[in-house]
Enzyme design. Structure first.
Site, PDB file in Angstrom:
ATOM      1  N   HIS A 174      -7.188   5.576  -8.322  1.00  0.00           N
ATOM      2  CA  HIS A 174      -6.826   5.084  -9.662  1.00  0.00           C
ATOM      3  C   HIS A 174      -7.563   6.074 -10.932  1.00  0.00           C
ATOM      4  O   HIS A 174      -7.389   5.388 -11.855  1.00  0.00           O
ATOM      5  CB  HIS A 174      -6.983   3.745 -10.178  1.00  0.00           C
ATOM      6  CG  HIS A 174      -5.865   2.735  -8.930  1.00  0.00           C
ATOM      7  ND1 HIS A 174      -6.309   2.798  -7.891  1.00  0.00           N
ATOM      8  CD2 HIS A 174      -4.759   2.243  -9.314  1.00  0.00           C
ATOM      9  CE1 HIS A 174      -5.508   1.817  -7.382  1.00  0.00           C
ATOM     10  NE2 HIS A 174      -4.432   1.592  -8.095  1.00  0.00           N
ATOM     11  N   GLU A 200       8.281   3.842  -7.661  1.00  0.00           N
ATOM     12  CA  GLU A 200       8.352   5.137  -8.385  1.00  0.00           C
ATOM     13  C   GLU A 200       9.298   6.044  -8.019  1.00  0.00           C
ATOM     14  O   GLU A 200       9.809   6.673  -8.811  1.00  0.00           O
ATOM     15  CB  GLU A 200       6.656   5.475  -8.413  1.00  0.00           C
ATOM     16  CG  GLU A 200       6.080   4.808  -9.484  1.00  0.00           C
ATOM     17  CD  GLU A 200       5.215   3.666  -8.705  1.00  0.00           C
ATOM     18  OE1 GLU A 200       4.719   2.741  -9.201  1.00  0.00           O
ATOM     19  OE2 GLU A 200       5.392   3.477  -7.351  1.00  0.00           O
TER      20      GLU A 200
END
Length: 377
Positions: free
Chosen positions: A169, A100
């Site tokens: 998450h 990322e």
């Protein structure tokens, strides 16, 4: 099924005229299934709304391109980018490595040079790997360059709790990114929101954090011809009154808007008229719409999935106290996620995120109905 019907027709077991009548009834339905979205009853899923917005903006502006993990060959982890690689090719739909920080930095650099990247995070939890580029490289550059460098980039993906994915998450990043000057932060609820706000985000000259919700992707919403028009776009910074009311204001965003609407329906059966505001935009926040509603209803309940401390609800509460304190007939009620990392166990997970009952009980307290604070747990 059609092949079987043709074989039966050939064998003579069923009259051909009967089969033709059956085909006339079935084929229109099959045609609807083959389209990108349903036109029957004018409904569209959030997934279809996002996909169509990306498609139309890429078609309208060759500077728009997509990048992220599995956005191309796999057509997106949640199929938001389905069909776009085939249509626009690998130069405009880029599959990236699992890094990322790397591909976000590339996207920001491309935006410096006038391109319009749309960077997908498989989940916004992974954006923490790239947060330096989002805040220091993207959000601050227009100010640091004295307005000479615009950064027209969109960071999009699922945000907040899904189901059974535990602490790392499940976070809501609304308050995280809404804290930062230089960013615009949008969080759609319906298909109209998703389509109109994503188009606005792509066209905007500033970096936009676009917080979707995985649970909403497959949900269908009514949609008008106006929304389906390729020129449709929603203004950034404007909330929407999803349901009008006179007794209490409920503010919410993303999935929590649906919960607020369910709560409002329950409350209506008990004689409480709740006004539900879909924030849509977290930064800029539509303070005028919120305060106008509170001045009408004299009560406020804020709802969000994120942690309670320094949250979106806290900011809304501060705004109302600063601008409309004298109109309040009851203390502001805040409904938020539990102040703990998200549990993995399903029974504890349900307790860690707001439920419809929590909203109903908070409204009753604000309206001085007999509901103890413990009932909200």
């Amino acid at each position: 099924m059609l092949g079987l019907m043709r074989r039966v027709s050939i064998s003579g077991s069923i009259p051909t005229s009967m089969l033709q009548q059956s085909l006339q009834r079935i084929l229109p339905g099959l045609a609807i299934l083959e389209r990108g979205y349903s036109t029957l009853g004018k409904e569209m899923t959030v997934r279809e709304a996002l996909n169509s917005a990306l498609d139309e903006e890429m078609s309208a502006d060759p500077k728009v391109f997509l990048m992220g993990e599995e956005v191309g060959e796999y057509q997106g982890a949640y199929k938001i980018t389905k069909g776009l690689l085939e249509k626009y090719g690998p130069e405009r739909v880029l599959d990236t490595p699992i890094t990322e920080a790397g591909f976000t930095g590339i996207g920001v650099g491309a935006a410096y040079y006038g391109l319009r990247p749309v960077v997908e995070f498989m989940t916004f939890n992974f954006s923490m790997q790239a947060i330096d580029h989002i805040i220091n490289s993207a959000a601050k550059m227009n100010y640091m360059s004295a307005g000479n460098i615009s950064v027209p980039i969109v960071f999009r993906g699922p945000n907040g709790a899904a189901a059974g994915v535990s602490s790392q998450h499940s976070q809501c990043y609304g308050a995280w990114y809404a804290h930062v000057p230089g960013l615009k932060v949008l969080s759609p609820y319906s298909s109209e929101d998703a389509r109109g706000l994503l188009k606005a985000a792509i066209r905007d000259p500033d970096p936009v954090v676009f917080l979707e919700n995985e649970i909403l992707y497959g949900q269908s919403f009514p949609i008008s011809d106006e929304v389906l028009d390729s020129s449709f776009c929603l203004p950034i910074g404007k909330a929407k009154i999803e349901r009008e009311g006179k007794d209490v204001t409920i503010t919410a965003f993303s999935k929590m808007v649906g919960y607020a609407l369910q709560a409002a329906e329950v409350l209506s059966k008990e004689g409480i008229s709740a006004e539900v505001i879909n924030l849509r935009s977290l930064r800029p926040l539509d303070r005028a719409a919120i305060n106008a509603s509170v001045r009408k209803t004299t009560r406020l309940v804020t709802v969000e999935e994120g942690f309670p401390q320094h949250g979106i609800g806290a900011e809304i509460c501060a705004s109302v106290v600063e601008e409309s304190f004298e109109y309040l007939d009851a203390p502001v009620e805040r409904i938020a996620g539990a102040d703990v990392p998200m549990p993995y166990a399903a029974n504890l997970e349900r307790l860690a995120v707001p439920q419809v009952d929590n909203i109903v009980n908070a409204v009753k307290r604000a309206c001085f109905r007999s509901v103890p604070v413990a009932a909200a747990a």
